[in-house]
Design a protein around this motif. Structure first.
Motif, PDB file in Angstrom:
ATOM      1  N   GLN A  96       0.847  -1.195   0.000  1.00 55.83           N
ATOM      2  CA  GLN A  96       0.000   0.000   0.000  1.00 55.83           C
ATOM      3  C   GLN A  96       0.884   1.246   0.000  1.00 55.83           C
ATOM      4  O   GLN A  96       1.661   1.453   0.926  1.00 55.83           O
ATOM      5  CB  GLN A  96      -0.902   0.011   1.234  1.00 55.83           C
ATOM      6  CG  GLN A  96      -1.889  -1.131   1.292  1.00 55.83           C
ATOM      7  CD  GLN A  96      -2.855  -1.111   0.123  1.00 55.83           C
ATOM      8  OE1 GLN A  96      -3.427  -0.078  -0.209  1.00 55.83           O
ATOM      9  NE2 GLN A  96      -3.020  -2.258  -0.520  1.00 55.83           N
ATOM     10  N   PRO A  97       0.791   2.072  -1.030  1.00 58.57           N
ATOM     11  CA  PRO A  97       1.634   3.267  -1.070  1.00 58.57           C
ATOM     12  C   PRO A  97       1.234   4.284  -0.014  1.00 58.57           C
ATOM     13  O   PRO A  97       0.092   4.305   0.449  1.00 58.57           O
ATOM     14  CB  PRO A  97       1.396   3.824  -2.480  1.00 58.57           C
ATOM     15  CG  PRO A  97       0.061   3.303  -2.870  1.00 58.57           C
ATOM     16  CD  PRO A  97      -0.069   1.951  -2.226  1.00 58.57           C
ATOM     17  N   VAL A  98       2.189   5.106   0.388  1.00 59.08           N
ATOM     18  CA  VAL A  98       1.906   6.229   1.273  1.00 59.08           C
ATOM     19  C   VAL A  98       1.434   7.394   0.408  1.00 59.08           C
ATOM     20  O   VAL A  98       2.114   7.791  -0.537  1.00 59.08           O
ATOM     21  CB  VAL A  98       3.166   6.633   2.064  1.00 59.08           C
ATOM     22  CG1 VAL A  98       2.940   7.935   2.811  1.00 59.08           C
ATOM     23  CG2 VAL A  98       3.559   5.520   3.020  1.00 59.08           C
ATOM     24  N   HIS A  99       0.268   7.907   0.718  1.00 59.32           N
ATOM     25  CA  HIS A  99      -0.297   9.010  -0.045  1.00 59.32           C
ATOM     26  C   HIS A  99      -0.213  10.304   0.744  1.00 59.32           C
ATOM     27  O   HIS A  99      -0.215  10.295   1.976  1.00 59.32           O
ATOM     28  CB  HIS A  99      -1.755   8.733  -0.410  1.00 59.32           C
ATOM     29  CG  HIS A  99      -1.940   7.642  -1.403  1.00 59.32           C
ATOM     30  ND1 HIS A  99      -2.301   6.361  -1.045  1.00 59.32           N
ATOM     31  CD2 HIS A  99      -1.790   7.622  -2.755  1.00 59.32           C
ATOM     32  CE1 HIS A  99      -2.381   5.601  -2.126  1.00 59.32           C
ATOM     33  NE2 HIS A  99      -2.079   6.334  -3.176  1.00 59.32           N
ATOM     34  N   GLY A 100      -0.164  11.421   0.045  1.00 59.71           N
ATOM     35  CA  GLY A 100      -0.160  12.714   0.712  1.00 59.71           C
ATOM     36  C   GLY A 100      -0.245  13.850  -0.277  1.00 59.71           C
ATOM     37  O   GLY A 100      -0.052  13.669  -1.485  1.00 59.71           O
ATOM     38  N   THR A 101      -0.565  15.023   0.239  1.00 65.50           N
ATOM     39  CA  THR A 101      -0.538  16.231  -0.568  1.00 65.50           C
ATOM     40  C   THR A 101       0.570  17.171  -0.118  1.00 65.50           C
ATOM     41  O   THR A 101       0.920  18.105  -0.823  1.00 65.50           O
ATOM     42  CB  THR A 101      -1.888  16.971  -0.488  1.00 65.50           C
ATOM     43  OG1 THR A 101      -2.222  17.182   0.888  1.00 65.50           O
ATOM     44  CG2 THR A 101      -2.987  16.134  -1.125  1.00 65.50           C
ATOM     45  N   ALA A 102       1.104  16.939   1.074  1.00 62.20           N
ATOM     46  CA  ALA A 102       2.254  17.671   1.580  1.00 62.20           C
ATOM     47  C   ALA A 102       3.156  16.664   2.274  1.00 62.20           C
ATOM     48  O   ALA A 102       2.687  15.642   2.763  1.00 62.20           O
ATOM     49  CB  ALA A 102       1.823  18.767   2.549  1.00 62.20           C
ATOM     50  N   VAL A 103       4.456  16.948   2.316  1.00 63.37           N
ATOM     51  CA  VAL A 103       5.401  15.998   2.897  1.00 63.37           C
ATOM     52  C   VAL A 103       6.515  16.753   3.611  1.00 63.37           C
ATOM     53  O   VAL A 103       6.946  17.825   3.169  1.00 63.37           O
ATOM     54  CB  VAL A 103       5.990  15.059   1.814  1.00 63.37           C
ATOM     55  CG1 VAL A 103       6.777  15.832   0.775  1.00 63.37           C
ATOM     56  CG2 VAL A 103       6.832  13.949   2.430  1.00 63.37           C
ATOM     57  N   SER A 104       6.957  16.212   4.753  1.00 63.51           N
ATOM     58  CA  SER A 104       8.113  16.738   5.466  1.00 63.51           C
ATOM     59  C   SER A 104       8.855  15.563   6.077  1.00 63.51           C
ATOM     60  O   SER A 104       8.238  14.685   6.685  1.00 63.51           O
ATOM     61  CB  SER A 104       7.689  17.718   6.560  1.00 63.51           C
ATOM     62  OG  SER A 104       8.821  18.283   7.199  1.00 63.51           O
ATOM     63  N   ALA A 105      10.175  15.525   5.905  1.00 62.05           N
ATOM     64  CA  ALA A 105      10.970  14.381   6.349  1.00 62.05           C
ATOM     65  C   ALA A 105      12.014  14.811   7.376  1.00 62.05           C
ATOM     66  O   ALA A 105      12.477  15.945   7.375  1.00 62.05           O
ATOM     67  CB  ALA A 105      11.659  13.727   5.155  1.00 62.05           C
ATOM     68  N   THR A 113       3.134  13.091   6.279  1.00 57.91           N
ATOM     69  CA  THR A 113       2.339  13.499   5.136  1.00 57.91           C
ATOM     70  C   THR A 113       0.979  14.003   5.599  1.00 57.91           C
ATOM     71  O   THR A 113       0.513  13.675   6.691  1.00 57.91           O
ATOM     72  CB  THR A 113       2.130  12.329   4.155  1.00 57.91           C
ATOM     73  OG1 THR A 113       1.577  11.210   4.874  1.00 57.91           O
ATOM     74  CG2 THR A 113       3.435  11.913   3.505  1.00 57.91           C
ATOM     75  N   VAL A 114       0.359  14.795   4.750  1.00 53.35           N
ATOM     76  CA  VAL A 114      -0.986  15.307   5.014  1.00 53.35           C
ATOM     77  C   VAL A 114      -1.917  14.742   3.952  1.00 53.35           C
ATOM     78  O   VAL A 114      -1.623  14.779   2.756  1.00 53.35           O
ATOM     79  CB  VAL A 114      -1.023  16.841   4.966  1.00 53.35           C
ATOM     80  CG1 VAL A 114      -2.451  17.350   5.152  1.00 53.35           C
ATOM     81  CG2 VAL A 114      -0.104  17.433   6.017  1.00 53.35           C
ATOM     82  N   ARG A 115      -3.033  14.201   4.410  1.00 50.49           N
ATOM     83  CA  ARG A 115      -4.033  13.666   3.495  1.00 50.49           C
ATOM     84  C   ARG A 115      -5.413  13.883   4.100  1.00 50.49           C
ATOM     85  O   ARG A 115      -5.659  13.467   5.236  1.00 50.49           O
ATOM     86  CB  ARG A 115      -3.788  12.178   3.227  1.00 50.49           C
ATOM     87  CG  ARG A 115      -4.711  11.602   2.165  1.00 50.49           C
ATOM     88  CD  ARG A 115      -4.449  10.134   1.958  1.00 50.49           C
ATOM     89  NE  ARG A 115      -5.272   9.594   0.886  1.00 50.49           N
ATOM     90  CZ  ARG A 115      -5.409   8.297   0.628  1.00 50.49           C
ATOM     91  NH1 ARG A 115      -4.743   7.416   1.364  1.00 50.49           N
ATOM     92  NH2 ARG A 115      -6.175   7.882  -0.347  1.00 50.49           N
ATOM     93  N   ASP A 116      -6.265  14.578   3.344  1.00 51.74           N
ATOM     94  CA  ASP A 116      -7.637  14.848   3.802  1.00 51.74           C
ATOM     95  C   ASP A 116      -7.645  15.531   5.166  1.00 51.74           C
ATOM     96  O   ASP A 116      -8.524  15.282   5.998  1.00 51.74           O
ATOM     97  CB  ASP A 116      -8.460  13.565   3.856  1.00 51.74           C
ATOM     98  CG  ASP A 116      -8.606  12.908   2.492  1.00 51.74           C
ATOM     99  OD1 ASP A 116      -8.629  13.649   1.489  1.00 51.74           O
ATOM    100  OD2 ASP A 116      -8.680  11.677   2.436  1.00 51.74           O
ATOM    101  N   GLY A 117      -6.641  16.367   5.418  1.00 56.06           N
ATOM    102  CA  GLY A 117      -6.590  17.119   6.664  1.00 56.06           C
ATOM    103  C   GLY A 117      -5.956  16.388   7.827  1.00 56.06           C
ATOM    104  O   GLY A 117      -5.763  16.973   8.891  1.00 56.06           O
ATOM    105  N   TYR A 118      -5.619  15.107   7.643  1.00 57.32           N
ATOM    106  CA  TYR A 118      -4.987  14.327   8.708  1.00 57.32           C
ATOM    107  C   TYR A 118      -3.490  14.187   8.440  1.00 57.32           C
ATOM    108  O   TYR A 118      -3.047  14.145   7.286  1.00 57.32           O
ATOM    109  CB  TYR A 118      -5.614  12.937   8.809  1.00 57.32           C
ATOM    110  CG  TYR A 118      -7.065  12.947   9.213  1.00 57.32           C
ATOM    111  CD1 TYR A 118      -7.439  13.067  10.552  1.00 57.32           C
ATOM    112  CD2 TYR A 118      -8.070  12.836   8.255  1.00 57.32           C
ATOM    113  CE1 TYR A 118      -8.778  13.086  10.925  1.00 57.32           C
ATOM    114  CE2 TYR A 118      -9.408  12.856   8.619  1.00 57.32           C
ATOM    115  CZ  TYR A 118      -9.762  12.977   9.953  1.00 57.32           C
ATOM    116  OH  TYR A 118     -11.079  13.001  10.319  1.00 57.32           O
ATOM    117  N   VAL A 119      -2.711  14.083   9.522  1.00 50.05           N
ATOM    118  CA  VAL A 119      -1.270  13.894   9.421  1.00 50.05           C
ATOM    119  C   VAL A 119      -0.937  12.428   9.655  1.00 50.05           C
ATOM    120  O   VAL A 119      -1.472  11.808  10.582  1.00 50.05           O
ATOM    121  CB  VAL A 119      -0.520  14.776  10.433  1.00 50.05           C
ATOM    122  CG1 VAL A 119       0.987  14.533  10.347  1.00 50.05           C
ATOM    123  CG2 VAL A 119      -0.832  16.246  10.177  1.00 50.05           C
TER     124      VAL A 119
END
Length: 434
Positions: A370-379, A391-397
């Motif tokens: 299952q890939p990790v999905h996101g619209t923003a990313v910080s490492a 990552t941020v997806r649908d408002g959740y981190v």
């Protein structure tokens, strides 16, 4: 956020930078006709062409907002996106079909960010502004701006400033910055000084050599600094305006920030805050998203995204800018130093990829297929060498770590999040979100 980056690629939404509702010429009829659920994302920009001025010169109407090329364009309401790369004089055009039958359109874009059919919520970024004369996507535009209008369910083009929701339910222009740490059970605490919250449209965090945590935020095109050793007193950084993106790194006991201003990258040090144009042989480095990293050998490197491609420029080559191979359809990037090299995490088509500067081979990040999905990313890199991405997806981190095979776990207590910046502070994982 340049126009030729569309061409049958799949794009992904980026972080949000929204504006306040504006009431221009709203009378009794306008109040009765207000469309619930809409707001004006562009209230912070000057109107350079009114609805009536468009009609006077034979146009079908519209509102022009003056803004630099590459400005992020939030959705005025939820709906489904359609991109038109061939809209005649309108150039690159995004149409949002809203659930209530209305449509909003954004014209003269420089870049699409979403695939056709993508569903967006209010405030999600749908594209990047354009309008530069002769540039791809500009159509008949004579200068950088956004042309914006609304179409009612009958197909009639209408003035969005008349039909905005004035009920006070619109998203704020900028959102509150929160600090969240794993040492406190991921409990978000508002960042602010003397009761004044830090509000931002973009955020970057850095840990200075003396242990001070500092967040850099962008608001109204200006850059601000708030530090933990001053109780988060927020101060405007001098000499910085028209800023759309920021990334900060610790350097020689101070801080160096890289900002995108008018599409070009600038470097400035906290020693004097004098911005210097980053470039090679007179050619500036351009980008719509940026992530800076300090390599183990002291080299400063910036990674930028332009037209969906990833670029690298380093201080030890005089900022010669080179396209990173094998990377396209990129919408977000976060870079970290690792084992003397650099590892970058990119969002491509909604999925996160990892690549090392050793070979630049992008590998899909995921767990059990299952890939990790996101619209923003910080490492970040933890002291034991574990690489962690947020990552941020649908408002959740969400958090995924290399030592668990990238098992992706939702971070508790963080909802309604637009973007994220992560720090490793002496083994404590700290997030700054808005």
């Amino acid at each position: 956020m340049a126009g030729d980056g569309f061409r049958r690629r799949t794009f992904l939404c980026a972080t949000v930078a929204a504006g306040t509702a504006t009431a221009v010429g709203i009378g009794a009829r306008a109040a009765e006709a207000a469309v619930p659920g809409f707001y004006n994302p562009f209230g912070g920009y000057p109107i350079t062409g009114t609805w009536q001025e468009h009609l006077n010169r034979g146009s079908l109407g519209g509102i022009d907002y003056g803004m630099p090329v590459g400005t992020r364009l939030p959705a005025a309401g939820g709906g489904v996106v359609t991109n038109d790369p061939n809209n005649g004089t309108g150039g690159y055009t995004v149409t949002i079909q809203h659930d209530n039958g209305y449509r909003t359109q954004y014209l003269h874009l420089s870049q699409f960010l979403l695939a056709n059919g993508t569903r967006v919520d209010t405030g999600e970024i749908v594209g990047l502004s354009g309008g530069a004369v002769g540039a791809p996507g500009s159509g008949s535009s004579t200068g950088p701006h956004l042309h914006w209008h609304m179409i009612d369910p009958s197909g009639t083009r209408i003035n969005p400033l008349v039909y905005l929701d004035g009920a006070g339910t619109s998203p704020p222009a900028y959102t509150q910055v929160f600090e969240t740490a794993d040492s406190t059970g991921w409990r978000p605490l508002p960042v602010g000084y003397d009761g004044q919250p830090v509000l931002a449209g973009a955020v970057s965090a850095v840990l200075r050599a003396d242990g001070t945590k500092i967040v850099y935020t962008v608001r109204d095109g200006r850059l601000y600094e708030a530090a933990s050793n001053t109780g988060w007193r927020n101060q405007q950084v001098p000499n910085h305006d028209q800023v759309s993106a920021v990334s900060a790194i610790p350097y020689n006991g101070a801080v160096v920030v890289y900002t995108v201003r008018g599409g070009a990258v600038y470097e400035a040090s906290s020693a004097n805050w004098q911005p210097l144009l980053v470039g090679y042989n007179g050619q500036p480095v351009h980008g719509t998203a940026i992530s800076a990293v300090l390599r183990a050998d002291g080299t400063k490197i910036v990674y930028t995204v332009r037209d969906g491609r990833l670029y690298e420029a380093a201080s030890n080559t005089g900022w010669r800018n080179q396209q990173v191979p094998n990377h396209d359809q990129v919408s977000a990037v976060s870079a970290i130093p690792y084992n003397g090299a650099v590892v970058v995490y990119t969002v491509r088509g909604g999925a996160v990829y990892e690549a090392s500067s050793a070979n630049w081979q992008p590998l899909l990040v995921g767990y059990n297929g299952q890939p990790v999905h996101g619209t923003a990313v910080s490492a970040i890199t933890r002291t034991d060498g574990t690489r962690i991405i947020y990552t941020v997806r649908d408002g959740y981190v969400h958090e995924a770590a290399s030592n668990t095979g990238w098992q992706n776990l939702r971070v508790p207590n963080l909802t309604g999040t637009n973007t994220i910046a992560a720090l490793n502070a002496n083994g404590i994982k700290i997030l700054y979100s808005r």
